[in-house]
Design an enzyme around this catalytic site. Structure first.
Site, PDB file in Angstrom:
ATOM      1  N   VAL A   7       4.719  11.909 -35.063  1.00 37.02           N
ATOM      2  CA  VAL A   7       3.836  12.937 -34.508  1.00 37.02           C
ATOM      3  C   VAL A   7       3.621  14.018 -35.561  1.00 37.02           C
ATOM      4  CG1 VAL A   7       3.462  14.584 -32.647  1.00 37.02           C
ATOM      5  CG2 VAL A   7       4.740  12.471 -32.203  1.00 37.02           C
ATOM      6  N   THR A  10      -1.889  16.710 -37.225  1.00 37.82           N
ATOM      7  CA  THR A  10      -3.263  16.218 -37.101  1.00 37.82           C
ATOM      8  C   THR A  10      -3.345  14.921 -36.313  1.00 37.82           C
ATOM      9  OG1 THR A  10      -3.820  17.248 -39.230  1.00 37.82           O
ATOM     10  CG2 THR A  10      -5.331  15.580 -38.390  1.00 37.82           C
ATOM     11  N   ASP A 109      10.027  15.153 -40.200  1.00 36.56           N
ATOM     12  CA  ASP A 109       9.175  14.443 -41.155  1.00 36.56           C
ATOM     13  C   ASP A 109       9.824  14.364 -42.532  1.00 36.56           C
ATOM     14  OD1 ASP A 109       8.919  17.227 -41.348  1.00 36.56           O
ATOM     15  OD2 ASP A 109       6.829  17.144 -42.011  1.00 36.56           O
ATOM     16  N   ASP A 129       4.460  13.869 -49.770  1.00 39.68           N
ATOM     17  CA  ASP A 129       3.860  13.483 -48.499  1.00 39.68           C
ATOM     18  C   ASP A 129       2.607  14.328 -48.277  1.00 39.68           C
ATOM     19  OD1 ASP A 129       3.167  12.908 -45.894  1.00 39.68           O
ATOM     20  OD2 ASP A 129       5.217  12.953 -45.131  1.00 39.68           O
ATOM     21  N   THR A 132      -1.056  17.268 -43.273  1.00 38.66           N
ATOM     22  CA  THR A 132      -1.631  18.582 -42.980  1.00 38.66           C
ATOM     23  C   THR A 132      -1.064  19.611 -43.949  1.00 38.66           C
ATOM     24  OG1 THR A 132      -1.785  17.943 -40.655  1.00 38.66           O
ATOM     25  CG2 THR A 132      -2.034  20.266 -41.164  1.00 38.66           C
ATOM     26  N   THR A 184     -24.251  23.098 -55.622  1.00 40.29           N
ATOM     27  CA  THR A 184     -23.193  23.689 -54.806  1.00 40.29           C
ATOM     28  C   THR A 184     -22.178  22.660 -54.334  1.00 40.29           C
ATOM     29  OG1 THR A 184     -24.672  25.458 -54.085  1.00 40.29           O
ATOM     30  CG2 THR A 184     -22.724  25.047 -52.730  1.00 40.29           C
TER      31      THR A 184
END
Length: 257
Positions: A7, A10, A109, A129, A132, A184
């Site tokens: 889990v 994200t 994690d 890793d 996020t 851009t």
């Protein structure tokens, strides 16, 4: 078969092992407001699509960095599989030594990555890793988790650019052929991707300088694919490292019950 559930902030990523083989993977978006029934339905639906049988699952292990979802997910697993999952948390037997100021503060994690890296590669390793957040985790030859670095992830890095500016658009995370942008979009892509490569290499080089000896360097995490091929410092990309880490932890803790 063993169901491993990772889990993240994200995504919720799942891997299924049959004996030693990782036979299936799937993921869905992490949402804090799902009920246990909704989570159970989500997993059940994916099992149907992938032609997997819930009755074949005889073990479940969960690693989570999103506390708000934990109880609902555990309840959903009990509903679906009639199994009490192994939850990776402080006090679990890992087979490695966590030599940091406060071992209990180390996230699940990071533990999963460290255990997976040591058991799969059996040597001093720096795991990067890319999720996020991007986590740099160093495990030495003696299975000691010694050091870590945490930086904003690639998507946070990119999102902050267009969310904090009035006229810059969202762009794809693609490396342009040259850092010398002429419009851009290309200017932004050059700054984001080349900038993150520079961040990654800078941290790796500083870690190497301070440790003072050679070690294996590998990438994992969903966003690792964007950076791994763009630097010679990372030797391998192992997207399944967390699944194997959870598998090792499950087997170690099941054997001591």
């Amino acid at each position: 078969m063993l169901l491993t559930i990772d889990v993240g902030n994200t995504n919720i990523s799942c891997g299924i092992f049959k004996d030693e083989n990782l036979i299936a993977k799937f993921r869905f978006i992490t949402k804090n407001n799902r009920t246990p029934d909704e989570l159970a339905l989500q997993i059940h639906s994916i099992f149907e699509v992938k032609h997997l049988k819930e009755d074949d699952i005889d073990g479940v292990v969960i690693s989570s960095v999103v506390p708000n979802i934990n109880n609902d997910l555990i309840y959903a697993i009990k509903q679906l599989f009639d199994i009490e999952p192994l939850f990776i948390a402080a006090g679990i037997k890992t087979g490695i030594k966590i030599n940091v100021d406060d071992p209990k503060s180390v996230g699940a994690d990071l533990i999963v990555d460290a255990v997976g890296a040591y058991n799969r590669y059996n040597s001093a390793t720096l795991v990067i890793d890319f999720g996020t957040a991007t986590k740099f985790i160093y495990i030495n030859d003696d299975a000691v988790f010694q050091y870590g670095v945490i930086s904003p992830g690639l998507e946070i890095y990119a999102n902050s650019l267009w969310q904090k500016t009035a006229q810059l658009p969202a762009v794809q995370l693609t490396k342009p052929k040259s850092i010398l942008g002429k419009n851009t979009v290309h200017c932004m892509q050059a700054g984001i991707v080349y900038g993150y490569i520079g961040l990654t290499e800078g941290i790796i080089n500083q870690i190497k300088k301070e440790i003072g000896k050679e070690f294996n360097i590998l990438a994992t995490g969903g966003l690792g694919r964007y950076i791994y091929n763009e630097t010679d410092l990372i030797k391998e990309y192992d997207p399944d490292l967390a699944y194997y880490g959870m598998k090792y932890l499950y087997e170690k803790n099941r054997s001591v019950k």
